[in-house]
Motif scaffolding. Sequence first.
Motif, PDB file in Angstrom:
ATOM      1  N   ALA A  85       0.888  -1.101   0.308  1.00 32.02           N
ATOM      2  CA  ALA A  85       0.193   0.146  -0.215  1.00 32.02           C
ATOM      3  C   ALA A  85       1.149   1.600  -0.063  1.00 32.02           C
ATOM      4  N   PRO A  86       1.309   2.378  -1.068  1.00 31.62           N
ATOM      5  CA  PRO A  86       2.196   2.834  -1.182  1.00 31.62           C
ATOM      6  C   PRO A  86       1.914   4.026  -0.955  1.00 31.62           C
ATOM      7  N   ALA A  87       0.373   4.553  -0.730  1.00 31.19           N
ATOM      8  CA  ALA A  87      -0.193   6.250  -0.525  1.00 31.19           C
ATOM      9  C   ALA A  87       0.984   7.062   0.785  1.00 31.19           C
ATOM     10  N   THR A  88       0.760   5.538   1.759  1.00 29.46           N
ATOM     11  CA  THR A  88       1.306   6.116   3.714  1.00 29.46           C
ATOM     12  C   THR A  88       2.210   6.661   2.793  1.00 29.46           C
ATOM     13  N   TRP A  89       3.221   5.801   2.478  1.00 31.19           N
ATOM     14  CA  TRP A  89       4.866   6.562   1.929  1.00 31.19           C
ATOM     15  C   TRP A  89       5.277   7.641   1.713  1.00 31.19           C
ATOM     16  N   THR A  90       4.738   8.108   0.803  1.00 28.46           N
ATOM     17  CA  THR A  90       4.400   9.113   0.012  1.00 28.46           C
ATOM     18  C   THR A  90       4.173  10.374   0.917  1.00 28.46           C
ATOM     19  N   ARG A  91       3.508   9.757   2.219  1.00 26.91           N
ATOM     20  CA  ARG A  91       2.981  11.339   2.814  1.00 26.91           C
ATOM     21  C   ARG A  91       4.238  11.437   4.473  1.00 26.91           C
ATOM     22  N   MET A  92       5.339  10.935   4.062  1.00 23.96           N
ATOM     23  CA  MET A  92       6.635  10.757   4.817  1.00 23.96           C
ATOM     24  C   MET A  92       6.674  12.426   5.081  1.00 23.96           C
ATOM     25  N   GLY A  93       7.223  12.297   6.385  1.00 26.26           N
ATOM     26  CA  GLY A  93       7.150  13.420   7.226  1.00 26.26           C
ATOM     27  C   GLY A  93       6.185  14.728   6.977  1.00 26.26           C
ATOM     28  N   GLU A  94       4.854  14.150   6.637  1.00 27.29           N
ATOM     29  CA  GLU A  94       3.824  15.033   6.837  1.00 27.29           C
ATOM     30  C   GLU A  94       3.019  14.755   7.184  1.00 27.29           C
ATOM     31  N   GLN A  95       2.018  15.601   8.076  1.00 30.70           N
ATOM     32  CA  GLN A  95       1.113  15.339   9.076  1.00 30.70           C
ATOM     33  C   GLN A  95      -0.807  14.736   8.409  1.00 30.70           C
ATOM     34  N   VAL A  96      -1.439  13.559   8.430  1.00 26.43           N
ATOM     35  CA  VAL A  96      -2.595  13.277   8.089  1.00 26.43           C
ATOM     36  C   VAL A  96      -3.332  13.375   9.054  1.00 26.43           C
ATOM     37  N   PRO A  97      -4.505  13.219   8.889  1.00 34.98           N
ATOM     38  CA  PRO A  97      -5.465  12.653  10.020  1.00 34.98           C
ATOM     39  C   PRO A  97      -5.315  11.092  10.554  1.00 34.98           C
ATOM     40  N   LEU A  98      -5.849  11.369  11.355  1.00 33.81           N
ATOM     41  CA  LEU A  98      -5.595   9.265  11.784  1.00 33.81           C
ATOM     42  C   LEU A  98      -6.601   9.155  10.875  1.00 33.81           C
ATOM     43  N   GLY A  99      -7.918  10.064  10.652  1.00 35.73           N
ATOM     44  CA  GLY A  99      -9.046   8.464  10.301  1.00 35.73           C
ATOM     45  C   GLY A  99      -8.402   8.293   8.608  1.00 35.73           C
ATOM     46  N   TRP A 100      -7.561   8.670   8.289  1.00 29.49           N
ATOM     47  CA  TRP A 100      -6.913   8.529   7.086  1.00 29.49           C
ATOM     48  C   TRP A 100      -5.740   7.259   7.486  1.00 29.49           C
ATOM     49  N   LEU A 101      -5.375   7.197   8.148  1.00 33.07           N
ATOM     50  CA  LEU A 101      -5.101   5.991   8.635  1.00 33.07           C
ATOM     51  C   LEU A 101      -5.155   4.874   8.629  1.00 33.07           C
ATOM     52  N   ALA A 102      -6.628   4.861   9.416  1.00 31.93           N
ATOM     53  CA  ALA A 102      -6.838   4.005   9.765  1.00 31.93           C
ATOM     54  C   ALA A 102      -7.436   3.176   8.198  1.00 31.93           C
ATOM     55  N   THR A 103      -8.431   4.403   7.660  1.00 32.72           N
ATOM     56  CA  THR A 103      -8.204   3.900   6.480  1.00 32.72           C
ATOM     57  C   THR A 103      -7.685   3.225   5.685  1.00 32.72           C
ATOM     58  N   GLU A 104      -6.176   3.380   5.348  1.00 34.42           N
ATOM     59  CA  GLU A 104      -5.389   3.230   4.407  1.00 34.42           C
ATOM     60  C   GLU A 104      -5.267   1.571   5.334  1.00 34.42           C
ATOM     61  N   MET A 105      -5.591   1.875   6.774  1.00 36.82           N
ATOM     62  CA  MET A 105      -4.644   0.100   7.415  1.00 36.82           C
ATOM     63  C   MET A 105      -5.437  -0.607   6.557  1.00 36.82           C
ATOM     64  N   ILE A 106      -7.064  -0.082   6.973  1.00 36.97           N
ATOM     65  CA  ILE A 106      -8.037  -1.922   6.518  1.00 36.97           C
ATOM     66  C   ILE A 106      -8.421  -1.349   4.849  1.00 36.97           C
ATOM     67  N   THR A 107      -8.277  -0.850   4.019  1.00 37.25           N
ATOM     68  CA  THR A 107      -8.493  -0.779   2.980  1.00 37.25           C
ATOM     69  C   THR A 107      -7.888  -1.491   2.303  1.00 37.25           C
ATOM     70  N   VAL A 108      -6.727  -1.207   1.939  1.00 32.12           N
ATOM     71  CA  VAL A 108      -5.918  -1.441   1.058  1.00 32.12           C
ATOM     72  C   VAL A 108      -4.644  -2.078   2.055  1.00 32.12           C
ATOM     73  N   SER A 109      -4.352  -2.333   3.451  1.00 35.50           N
ATOM     74  CA  SER A 109      -4.561  -3.066   4.532  1.00 35.50           C
ATOM     75  C   SER A 109      -2.391  -2.665   4.426  1.00 35.50           C
ATOM     76  N   SER A 110      -2.178  -1.688   4.333  1.00 39.92           N
ATOM     77  CA  SER A 110      -1.012  -1.356   4.416  1.00 39.92           C
ATOM     78  C   SER A 110      -0.657  -0.409   6.180  1.00 39.92           C
ATOM     79  N   ASN A 111       0.674  -1.772   6.214  1.00 41.08           N
ATOM     80  CA  ASN A 111       1.758  -1.903   7.046  1.00 41.08           C
ATOM     81  C   ASN A 111       1.459  -0.795   7.771  1.00 41.08           C
ATOM     82  N   LEU A 112       2.566   0.424   6.848  1.00 35.68           N
ATOM     83  CA  LEU A 112       3.378   1.870   7.348  1.00 35.68           C
ATOM     84  C   LEU A 112       2.001   2.506   8.351  1.00 35.68           C
TER      85      LEU A 112
END
Length: 270
Positions: free
Chosen positions: A89-116
């Motif tokens: 799941a590459p999207a989280t990696w493109t935001r390295m060093g940036e601030q993102v909403p917790l809900g966005w991370l939860a969506t990445e965690m479940i819908t695309v199974s992002s390990n990061l």
Amino acid sequence: MGIADLLAGVAGRGEFGVWLGRLDGLPVFRHDADRTHYSASTMKLPVAMAMMRQVESGKLALDQPVTVHNDFASAAGGRFGVNPAEDEAPATWTRMGEQVPLGWLATEMITVSSNLATDLVLELVGVDAANAVLTEYGSGLSAIRRGIDDTAAQAAGISNELSPADLAAVLVAVGNDKGASGDYLRELLAANTWNGEIPAGVPAGTRVEHKNGWDTRIRHDGGIVRPADAEAFVLTVYTTSDLPDAEAQKLIGSVAAQAWEHRHNLEAIR
């Protein structure tokens, strides 16, 4: 060919577990359902549930900013980072060093199974809080003990383990949660984009609220299947085996197909 026949066909090729029942939590079919397996990404559902408990209590907020980083405390001591080569799941990696909403991370965690994204959420929630979800609903055999890719902990024998029965218990809890957290979690699970297991065994367009996981020799899936013409049912299938990955996926899909065929009288599958 019934579920028992499907499992008999892979006997001796690994460890296979199945739990099937309705949202009342009573099983109609079990096969080695209490045996734990390395959880792979199925542990991400209890992490999400623990997150929502803390959102409800006011400790966390879905819109709070989280800085994306890749440096975490290891359960074995020291620090570790997620291996980007093993994160599909590459999207989280493109935001390295940036601030993102917790809900966005939860969506990445479940819908695309992002390990990061998972380790970022778990860092906020805490391993103990995530494990407490399993303690409340499960048998006591399953546990979340570390983040994804904590190789030092893995080498020390500190592992995340789940059984088909305990994942089913967690799914039953989510399926019966009538509050906002239940709605939120079910929508995340229904938006899962990795659909090669349980969803592949039921008619296209069927709502399946599921979380799967995979690794070397590992292919799991568990979800709530909601037929338009029958009661919802819960199915979890865990495989730790020498089956080629495509065959393990096909096996899970075939088990789901059998459950679907019996959806009007699930008890008859015994």
